[in-house]
Design a protein around this motif. Sequence first.
Motif, PDB file in Angstrom:
ATOM      1  N   ARG A 190       0.818  -1.217   0.000  1.00  0.00           N
ATOM      2  CA  ARG A 190       0.000   0.000   0.000  1.00  0.00           C
ATOM      3  C   ARG A 190       0.852   1.268   0.000  1.00  0.00           C
ATOM      4  O   ARG A 190       0.327   2.373  -0.187  1.00  0.00           O
ATOM      5  CB  ARG A 190      -0.921   0.013   1.213  1.00  0.00           C
ATOM      6  N   ALA A 321      -3.889   8.736  -8.659  1.00  0.00           N
ATOM      7  CA  ALA A 321      -4.115   7.760  -9.722  1.00  0.00           C
ATOM      8  C   ALA A 321      -3.174   6.573  -9.590  1.00  0.00           C
ATOM      9  O   ALA A 321      -3.562   5.425  -9.834  1.00  0.00           O
ATOM     10  CB  ALA A 321      -3.949   8.427 -11.091  1.00  0.00           C
ATOM     11  N   CYS A 322      -1.935   6.846  -9.179  1.00  0.00           N
ATOM     12  CA  CYS A 322      -0.974   5.754  -8.962  1.00  0.00           C
ATOM     13  C   CYS A 322      -1.419   4.864  -7.804  1.00  0.00           C
ATOM     14  O   CYS A 322      -1.260   3.642  -7.858  1.00  0.00           O
ATOM     15  CB  CYS A 322       0.416   6.326  -8.693  1.00  0.00           C
ATOM     16  N   ARG A 323      -1.966   5.479  -6.758  1.00  0.00           N
ATOM     17  CA  ARG A 323      -2.471   4.675  -5.643  1.00  0.00           C
ATOM     18  C   ARG A 323      -3.614   3.768  -6.102  1.00  0.00           C
ATOM     19  O   ARG A 323      -3.680   2.596  -5.731  1.00  0.00           O
ATOM     20  CB  ARG A 323      -2.962   5.589  -4.526  1.00  0.00           C
ATOM     21  N   ASP A 324      -4.488   4.322  -6.953  1.00  0.00           N
ATOM     22  CA  ASP A 324      -5.677   3.571  -7.372  1.00  0.00           C
ATOM     23  C   ASP A 324      -5.360   2.481  -8.392  1.00  0.00           C
ATOM     24  O   ASP A 324      -5.989   1.420  -8.382  1.00  0.00           O
ATOM     25  CB  ASP A 324      -6.724   4.535  -7.943  1.00  0.00           C
ATOM     26  N   ASP A 325      -4.387   2.758  -9.299  1.00  0.00           N
ATOM     27  CA  ASP A 325      -4.131   1.795 -10.386  1.00  0.00           C
ATOM     28  C   ASP A 325      -2.689   1.906 -10.878  1.00  0.00           C
ATOM     29  O   ASP A 325      -2.444   2.190 -12.050  1.00  0.00           O
ATOM     30  CB  ASP A 325      -5.113   2.039 -11.543  1.00  0.00           C
ATOM     31  N   LEU A 326      -1.744   1.676  -9.974  1.00  0.00           N
ATOM     32  CA  LEU A 326      -0.339   1.790 -10.337  1.00  0.00           C
ATOM     33  C   LEU A 326       0.034   0.819 -11.449  1.00  0.00           C
ATOM     34  O   LEU A 326       0.693   1.203 -12.421  1.00  0.00           O
ATOM     35  CB  LEU A 326       0.545   1.551  -9.107  1.00  0.00           C
ATOM     36  N   GLU A 327      -0.383  -0.431 -11.328  1.00  0.00           N
ATOM     37  CA  GLU A 327      -0.018  -1.428 -12.329  1.00  0.00           C
ATOM     38  C   GLU A 327      -0.645  -1.128 -13.681  1.00  0.00           C
ATOM     39  O   GLU A 327      -0.034  -1.373 -14.722  1.00  0.00           O
ATOM     40  CB  GLU A 327      -0.414  -2.829 -11.845  1.00  0.00           C
ATOM     41  N   GLY A 328      -1.853  -0.593 -13.684  1.00  0.00           N
ATOM     42  CA  GLY A 328      -2.495  -0.237 -14.950  1.00  0.00           C
ATOM     43  C   GLY A 328      -1.740   0.871 -15.670  1.00  0.00           C
ATOM     44  O   GLY A 328      -1.561   0.837 -16.896  1.00  0.00           O
ATOM     45  N   ILE A 329      -1.289   1.891 -14.920  1.00  0.00           N
ATOM     46  CA  ILE A 329      -0.505   2.979 -15.510  1.00  0.00           C
ATOM     47  C   ILE A 329       0.816   2.439 -16.043  1.00  0.00           C
ATOM     48  O   ILE A 329       1.243   2.777 -17.157  1.00  0.00           O
ATOM     49  CB  ILE A 329      -0.267   4.095 -14.476  1.00  0.00           C
ATOM     50  N   ARG A 331       1.535  -0.653 -17.045  1.00  0.00           N
ATOM     51  CA  ARG A 331       1.338  -1.489 -18.244  1.00  0.00           C
ATOM     52  C   ARG A 331       1.088  -0.627 -19.467  1.00  0.00           C
ATOM     53  O   ARG A 331       1.646  -0.893 -20.552  1.00  0.00           O
ATOM     54  CB  ARG A 331       0.172  -2.450 -18.016  1.00  0.00           C
ATOM     55  N   ARG A 332       0.267   0.404 -19.330  1.00  0.00           N
ATOM     56  CA  ARG A 332      -0.043   1.278 -20.466  1.00  0.00           C
ATOM     57  C   ARG A 332       1.203   2.009 -20.949  1.00  0.00           C
ATOM     58  O   ARG A 332       1.463   2.088 -22.168  1.00  0.00           O
ATOM     59  CB  ARG A 332      -1.128   2.279 -20.066  1.00  0.00           C
TER      60      ARG A 332
END
Length: 366
Positions: A190, A321-329, A331-332
């Motif tokens: 976290r 945004a990094c807290r909410d979806d770090l891996e998604g950012i 990967r994109r």
Amino acid sequence: MFLIRPRFLRRPVRPAVLVFRHSARLGGMGRAAEFFTPLLTSRCHVSAVISLSADRNGSERFAASWRAKALATAAALGESAYLLIQRTQTAVYLPVSQGGPQLLRDAVLIGLARAVRCTVVLHLHGAQLPARLAANQLLRALLSGSHWLVLSERVAAQLLASGCPVASVTVLRNPAPPAVPRTEGGRPSRVLRVGWLGTMTRLKGFDLVCGAVAKARAQGLEVEFRVAGIRHDVTVAEMACVDQDLGVLDLSNALSFWTAVDAFVLPARWVEGLPFVLLEGLRAGCAVAATPSPGSAELFDRGCVEPVEASVESVARFLTACRDDLEGIRRRQQKAWQELRPWYEPGRIEEEFVRFWQNLGLGRHD
């Protein structure tokens, strides 16, 4: 008053290049020098390498004093004047500055080189100078007739549109560093690890990142903030949010710095070039954001880097945004970076740099 070399003296059989460079620890221009200077010395006949960097008198955390900068400038001008006037040089390679006293120094060096009929090669590591050239006729005259190396097609277009007469303009990107393994174990998932590598100054938005970290923490986000680099105009209050200050790092340690960083933001108030920190962050798999600039336009156009504004609120939104979806950012950004990465491979940049000097007739063909 410049001393002009008599006309009966001829150019040497072996073309000699006078090279200027910055310290490896002095930001992007120093990092670039670590890559391009060895290439020049190995592939061209280099007569001397002159440092333009000032001594920080043992302090690795604060910028050099004005006295040290003045002494370094005087030493560089004196040594270059001697070499240009007393010895036969064919070309000068100069990483040209963006403005201020450093640009005035560079203009004097260019004038000396032109006075003795040297070919002038200017390596522009930023994106601010074309606008200054467009607004200043005297500056255009001082820098006219040079061969230019620039960071991107957009900077090249701005330079040509500035009205400054050029001998040639060549796009030469900064090389991406080698990838380094990430370290994920031994920490709570976290916790968002935010990093800053480079000069800590308001112009680059360091204070905005500090404010965003403090704001994110106030909203309940667990953030670890570690920094490395030279302190410039940083207050004690701003440094209070920093968990770890590593000072100025050697190149090897600078690359390993990224292994423990999740997110990096560069909300610069001025026009950046193509910062090595963006390339390093991408190569390490971090989530990367910055204010858009002409020098790194490709990275933003392809989606490799998230655009932010130079404000605490914009940086804080990115951290959220990094807290909410770090891996998604990640990967994109990594998908976009993998498509663009071949253009930034060191081997490709080396080939383009060597070809440039060969086309000038100054590089070895062996």
